[in-house]
Enzyme design. Structure first.
Site, PDB file in Angstrom:
ATOM      1  N   LYS A  99     132.950  17.002 -38.093  1.00 22.38           N
ATOM      2  CA  LYS A  99     132.227  18.272 -38.068  1.00 22.38           C
ATOM      3  C   LYS A  99     131.232  18.295 -39.231  1.00 22.38           C
ATOM      4  O   LYS A  99     131.585  18.490 -40.387  1.00 22.38           O
ATOM      5  CB  LYS A  99     133.165  19.473 -38.193  1.00 22.38           C
ATOM      6  CG  LYS A  99     132.422  20.728 -37.730  1.00 22.38           C
ATOM      7  CD  LYS A  99     132.686  21.985 -38.483  1.00 22.38           C
ATOM      8  CE  LYS A  99     132.127  22.251 -39.814  1.00 22.38           C
ATOM      9  NZ  LYS A  99     130.699  22.557 -39.923  1.00 22.38           N
TER      10      LYS A  99
ATOM     11  N   GLU B  52     137.727  16.421 -51.164  1.00 21.91           N
ATOM     12  CA  GLU B  52     136.741  16.067 -52.198  1.00 21.91           C
ATOM     13  C   GLU B  52     135.949  17.330 -52.441  1.00 21.91           C
ATOM     14  O   GLU B  52     135.206  17.767 -51.566  1.00 21.91           O
ATOM     15  CB  GLU B  52     135.790  14.972 -51.699  1.00 21.91           C
ATOM     16  CG  GLU B  52     136.436  13.679 -51.291  1.00 21.91           C
ATOM     17  CD  GLU B  52     136.808  12.810 -52.468  1.00 21.91           C
ATOM     18  OE1 GLU B  52     136.453  13.159 -53.610  1.00 21.91           O
ATOM     19  OE2 GLU B  52     137.477  11.787 -52.252  1.00 21.91           O
TER      20      GLU B  52
ATOM     21  N   CYS C 160     127.623  16.553 -56.154  1.00 23.46           N
ATOM     22  CA  CYS C 160     128.916  17.022 -56.685  1.00 23.46           C
ATOM     23  C   CYS C 160     129.149  16.511 -58.094  1.00 23.46           C
ATOM     24  O   CYS C 160     129.788  17.168 -58.897  1.00 23.46           O
ATOM     25  CB  CYS C 160     130.039  16.597 -55.749  1.00 23.46           C
ATOM     26  SG  CYS C 160     130.005  14.841 -55.389  1.00 23.46           S
TER      27      CYS C 160
ATOM     28  N   GLU D 197     129.720  25.935 -60.529  1.00 20.90           N
ATOM     29  CA  GLU D 197     128.911  24.877 -59.934  1.00 20.90           C
ATOM     30  C   GLU D 197     127.666  25.510 -59.319  1.00 20.90           C
ATOM     31  O   GLU D 197     127.774  26.363 -58.440  1.00 20.90           O
ATOM     32  CB  GLU D 197     129.711  24.158 -58.844  1.00 20.90           C
ATOM     33  CG  GLU D 197     128.971  22.976 -58.277  1.00 20.90           C
ATOM     34  CD  GLU D 197     129.756  22.287 -57.183  1.00 20.90           C
ATOM     35  OE1 GLU D 197     130.340  22.980 -56.332  1.00 20.90           O
ATOM     36  OE2 GLU D 197     129.753  21.043 -57.165  1.00 20.90           O
TER      37      GLU D 197
HETATM   38  P1  NAD Z   1     131.159  24.146 -48.079  1.00 20.74           P
HETATM   39  O1  NAD Z   1     132.543  24.086 -48.618  1.00 20.74           O
HETATM   40  O2  NAD Z   1     130.505  25.452 -47.947  1.00 20.74           O
HETATM   41  O3  NAD Z   1     131.122  23.493 -46.612  1.00 20.74           O
HETATM   42  C1  NAD Z   1     131.591  22.204 -46.379  1.00 20.74           C
HETATM   43  C2  NAD Z   1     131.979  22.086 -44.921  1.00 20.74           C
HETATM   44  O4  NAD Z   1     133.073  22.957 -44.664  1.00 20.74           O
HETATM   45  C3  NAD Z   1     130.873  22.472 -43.953  1.00 20.74           C
HETATM   46  O5  NAD Z   1     130.889  21.598 -42.855  1.00 20.74           O
HETATM   47  C4  NAD Z   1     131.287  23.865 -43.530  1.00 20.74           C
HETATM   48  O6  NAD Z   1     130.824  24.229 -42.255  1.00 20.74           O
HETATM   49  C5  NAD Z   1     132.793  23.730 -43.526  1.00 20.74           C
HETATM   50  N1  NAD Z   1     133.513  25.010 -43.617  1.00 20.74           N
HETATM   51  C6  NAD Z   1     133.107  26.161 -44.198  1.00 20.74           C
HETATM   52  N2  NAD Z   1     134.048  27.118 -44.034  1.00 20.74           N
HETATM   53  C7  NAD Z   1     135.066  26.563 -43.347  1.00 20.74           C
HETATM   54  C8  NAD Z   1     136.317  27.048 -42.871  1.00 20.74           C
HETATM   55  N3  NAD Z   1     136.707  28.303 -43.078  1.00 20.74           N
HETATM   56  N4  NAD Z   1     137.110  26.202 -42.189  1.00 20.74           N
HETATM   57  C9  NAD Z   1     136.742  24.925 -41.980  1.00 20.74           C
HETATM   58  N5  NAD Z   1     135.562  24.417 -42.381  1.00 20.74           N
HETATM   59  C10 NAD Z   1     134.734  25.220 -43.074  1.00 20.74           C
HETATM   60  O7  NAD Z   1     130.317  23.147 -48.971  1.00 20.74           O
HETATM   61  P2  NAD Z   1     128.777  22.815 -48.852  1.00 20.74           P
HETATM   62  O8  NAD Z   1     128.028  23.986 -49.374  1.00 20.74           O
HETATM   63  O9  NAD Z   1     128.461  22.299 -47.497  1.00 20.74           O
HETATM   64  O10 NAD Z   1     128.627  21.574 -49.845  1.00 20.74           O
HETATM   65  C11 NAD Z   1     128.517  21.723 -51.205  1.00 20.74           C
HETATM   66  C12 NAD Z   1     129.851  21.481 -51.874  1.00 20.74           C
HETATM   67  O11 NAD Z   1     130.327  20.178 -51.561  1.00 20.74           O
HETATM   68  C13 NAD Z   1     129.753  21.505 -53.383  1.00 20.74           C
HETATM   69  O12 NAD Z   1     130.823  22.259 -53.912  1.00 20.74           O
HETATM   70  C14 NAD Z   1     129.898  20.041 -53.779  1.00 20.74           C
HETATM   71  O13 NAD Z   1     130.407  19.821 -55.054  1.00 20.74           O
HETATM   72  C15 NAD Z   1     130.806  19.540 -52.726  1.00 20.74           C
HETATM   73  N6  NAD Z   1     130.724  18.078 -52.623  1.00 20.74           N
HETATM   74  C16 NAD Z   1     131.750  17.330 -53.110  1.00 20.74           C
HETATM   75  C17 NAD Z   1     131.700  15.948 -53.058  1.00 20.74           C
HETATM   76  C18 NAD Z   1     132.841  15.113 -53.552  1.00 20.74           C
HETATM   77  O14 NAD Z   1     132.924  13.966 -53.159  1.00 20.74           O
HETATM   78  N7  NAD Z   1     133.729  15.627 -54.380  1.00 20.74           N
HETATM   79  C19 NAD Z   1     130.587  15.320 -52.503  1.00 20.74           C
HETATM   80  C20 NAD Z   1     129.551  16.103 -52.022  1.00 20.74           C
HETATM   81  C21 NAD Z   1     129.633  17.485 -52.082  1.00 20.74           C
END
Ligand code: NAD
Length: 497
Positions: free
Chosen positions: A191, A267, A302, A401
C-alpha cells in the site's frame, strides 16, 4: 548524469501514460467502489492521474488472492535459486525502465529528476538484487542434539505480508520491503502513500513481466484510514511492515493487538543529531555534510540531520561555513537535471514546514538562512533551505520531526553535554559524530541511542548495513541479512531417530 535535458523530460512527461488502478492477481483493476482520487504534481500543480481509492472490499479481495497464491506454492515453495533468478530479472526491469520510473517519481513527489534516476531507481533495483542474491546462500541450522535425535532449526516464509510505505522515497522504501519479503517466498500486498502511489503501481506489472506468479505481488493504492487500516486489522495478514510516522506506527501496533496479533515491524520518524566537535578533521567537509543532511530530498528524509550540535568554541567559525555550503542547495524545477532541491510533496506538507519556521521565530531562535516559501509563481510547493541558530533542545523545532529543510543549530560545551542533548529525544534513528579523536569517536558512538551512527560523514552505508531505529523510531531492521528476520518464522523440528 543523464544526458536528457529539462525540455526532454517535459516532452516525456506530456507523453507519459500513467496507470492509476490497483493491481491484484496479476492485473490492473478499479477499486471495488469505483472511487478515485486526483493525483496532482507538487512540481507545478499539474494533474497526473485518477488513482483508485481502495478500501476494505479491495483489501479483502487482495488478501484472498495473496493467500491463495501463497498456498499454491508456486512462489513460496519454489527453490530459492529460482526465486533469485526471477527477482534479478525484476531488478533488471526496473533499470530497463529507469527513466520512466524516475519521471513518475519526480512528477509524483517533487524530488529532483537526477536523484530519482541515480539514487531512487538505482538503489531500489540494487536492493531487490541484493536480497535476491542472498537467498540461495543462507543456510538453516541443525541443533546440537543427543545421538538418536535430530533437531532442525529452519526458517519459513510468514505467508501474507502487508507493506505500508510513505511518500519520501516511494520506490526505494517499497523495494526495501519487497526484496526480502519476496525472496523469502511470501505473498505481498503493497500500500503506497496516497501522496505518491505511481511507481508502486507501475512496478507491479514489471514484477509479473519478470515472472513472479500472479497474486504474489499486489498493489492497493488508497488512503491510510481506509485501505491501510483494513490491511492492518485484517485477520489473515500475517505480517505488517511499515515505514512512516511514529504516530501511525503506534496506531498499527494497536490494530495488530485488536486483530490477529500479526507481526508488526516499524520504521518510523527521527530527529537525528549531527555532532561536530572542535577537533573535527575537516570543518569544511563537516559543514558541507551538515548542509546536505538537511537539504537533500528537501529535508524529507527520516534520517535528516535536523539537529546540528556544535561545540561552543568553534560555533562562530563553523556556522558561516554551513550557511555558505547551504547556498549550493537551491530549489528549482525538479525536471531540470541540474536541480538539487525540488518541491515538497504537497501543499499540506509545505504548510506544515512553514508553520515550524514560524514556531522557530516564536520560540526565539535566530533565522540565519532561508525561511520562506519560494518559486510560488510555478504553482509548486517549494521552501528555501532554512537554518535557525540559537536553538535550545527544548524548542519545538528541536523536538518534533519537521520533515522539511529546516536545520536547528544547538551549542554544547563538552562531549558529555553533546551526548545528553543528542539522546534527549523520543527518537533514535540515526546520529553522526565528527572528531579526529578515535576514542572520543567510539565512546560517543557507543553512547548514542540510535540505530545508525556515522563517524566523520553523514548518511554512509550500503545494503550490508541494517537500517532502523531505537526507541520511538521503530523496531526491526530493513536492509542487510537482518531484514530477513521480519519475513520468516523460526521453526524447531525435533525428530526421534
Ligand atoms: P505517515 O505515517 O503519515 O504515512 C505512512 C503510510 O501509512 C502511508 O501509506 C499512509 O497512507 C499510511 N497510513 C496512514 N494512516 C494509516 C492508518 N490509520 N492505518 C494504516 N495505514 C495508515 O507517514 P508519511 O507522512 O507518509 O511519511 C513520513 C514519515 O515517514 C516520517 O515520519 C518519516 O520519518 C518516516 N520515514 C521513516 C523511515 C525509516 O526508515 N525509519 C524512512 C522514510 C520515512
Amino acid at each position: 548524469m543523464t544526458t536528457l535535458t529539462r525540455a526532454d523530460w517535459e516532452a516525456r512527461a506530456k507523453d507519459l501514460k500513467i496507470e492509476g488502478r490497483a493491481f491484484v492477481n496479476g492485473e490492473y483493476s478499479n477499486a471495488a467502489s469505483g472511487e478515485t482520487f486526483d493525483c496532482l504534481s507538487p512540481v507545478d500543480g499539474r494533474f497526473l492521474a485518477k488513482v483508485a481509492s481502495c478500501d476494505l472490499a479491495d483489501a479483502e479481495r487482495a488478501v484472498k488472492v495473496a493467500r491463495n497464491a501463497f498456498d499454491s506454492g508456486a512462489w513460496s515453495r519454489l527453490a530459492p535459486a529460482k526465486r533469485k533468478q526471477t527477482m534479478i530479472r525484476f531488478a533488471d526491469l526496473l533499470l530497463e525502465n529507469a527513466e520512466e520510473l524516475a519521471l513518475l517519481e519526480t512528477l509524483d513527489m517533487g524530488k529532483p529528476i537526477s536523484d530519482s534516476l541515480h539514487i531512487d531507481v538505482a538503489s531500489a533495483a540494487n536492493s531487490l538484487r541484493w536480497s535476491a542474491e542472498a537467498i540461495d546462500k543462507i543456510y538453516d541450522e541443525v541443533a546440537a542434539t543427543p545421538h538418536a535425535e535430530l533437531g532442525l532449526v529452519t526458517r519459513e516464509p510468514v505467508g501474507v505480508v502487508a507493506a505500508i510505505v510513505p511518500w519520501n522515497f516511494p520506490l526505494l522504501m517499497s523495494c526495501w520491503k519487497l526484496g526480502p519479503a519476496l525472496a523469502t517466498g511470501n505473498s505481498v500486498i503493497l500500500k503506497p502513500s496516497e501522496k505518491s502511489p505511481l511507481t508502486a503501481i507501475r512496478i507491479a506489472q514489471l514484477a509479473v513481466e519478470a515472472g513472479i506468479p500472479k497474486g504474489v505481488f499486489n498493489v492497493l493504492p488508497g488512503y491510510g484510514h481506509t485501505v491501510g487500516k483494513a490491511l492492518a486489522l485484517h485477520m489473515d495478514v500475517d505480517t505488517l511492515v511499515f515505514t512512516g510516522s511514529t504516530k501511525i506506527a503506534k496506531q498499527l501496533m494497536v490494530y495488530a493487538g485488536e486483530s490477529n496479533m500479526k507481526r508488526v515491524w516499524l520504521e518510523a520518524g527521527g530527529k537525528s543529531p549531527n555532532i561536530v566537535f572542535a577537533d573535527a578533521p575537516d570543518l569544511k567537509a563537516a559543514a558541507e555534510a551538515a548542509a546536505g543532511a538537511i537539504a537533500f530530498n528537501q529535508g524529507e528524509v527520516c534520517t535528516a540531520g535536523s539537529r546540528l550540535l556544535v561545540e561552543r568554541s568553534i560555533k562562530d567559525k563553523f556556522l558561516p561555513l554551513v550557511i555558505e555550503a547551504l547556498k549550493g542547495w537551491k530549489p528549482g524545477n525538479p525536471l531540470d537535471p541540474e536541480t538539487n532541491v525540488g518541491a515538497l510533496v504537497d501543499t499540506q506538507q509545505m504548510n506544515t514546514v512553514l508553520s515550524y519556521i514560524e514556531a522557530g521565530h516564536n520560540d526565539g531562535a535566530k533565522l540565519v538562512a532561508g525561511g520562506k516559501r519560494t518559486l510560488e509563481e510555478t504553482g509548486g510547493t517549494y521552501v528555501e533551505p532554512t537554518i535557525f541558530d540559537g536553538v535550545t533542545n527544548a524548542m519545538k523545532i528541536a523536538r518534533e520531526e519537521i520533515f522539511g529543510p529546516v536545520l536547528s543549530v544547538i551549542e554544547f560545551e563538552d562531549a558529555e553535554e553533546a551526548v545528553r542533548i543528542a539522546n534527549d529525544t523520543p527518537y533514535g534513528l540515526a546520529a553522526a559524530v565528527w572528531t579526529s579523536n578515535l576514542s572520543k569517536a567510539h565512546l560517543t558512538a557507543k553512547a548514542l541511542r540510535a540505530g545508525s551512527v556515522w563517524v566523520n560523514q553523514y548518511d554512509g552505508g550500503d545494503m550490508t548495513a541494517p537500517f532502523g531505529g531505537f526507541k520511538q523510531s521503530g523496531n526491526g531492521r530493513d536492509k542487510s541479512l537482518h531484514a530477513f528476520d521480519k519475513y520468516t518464522e523460526l521453526k524447531a523440528t525435533w525428530i526421534k531417530l
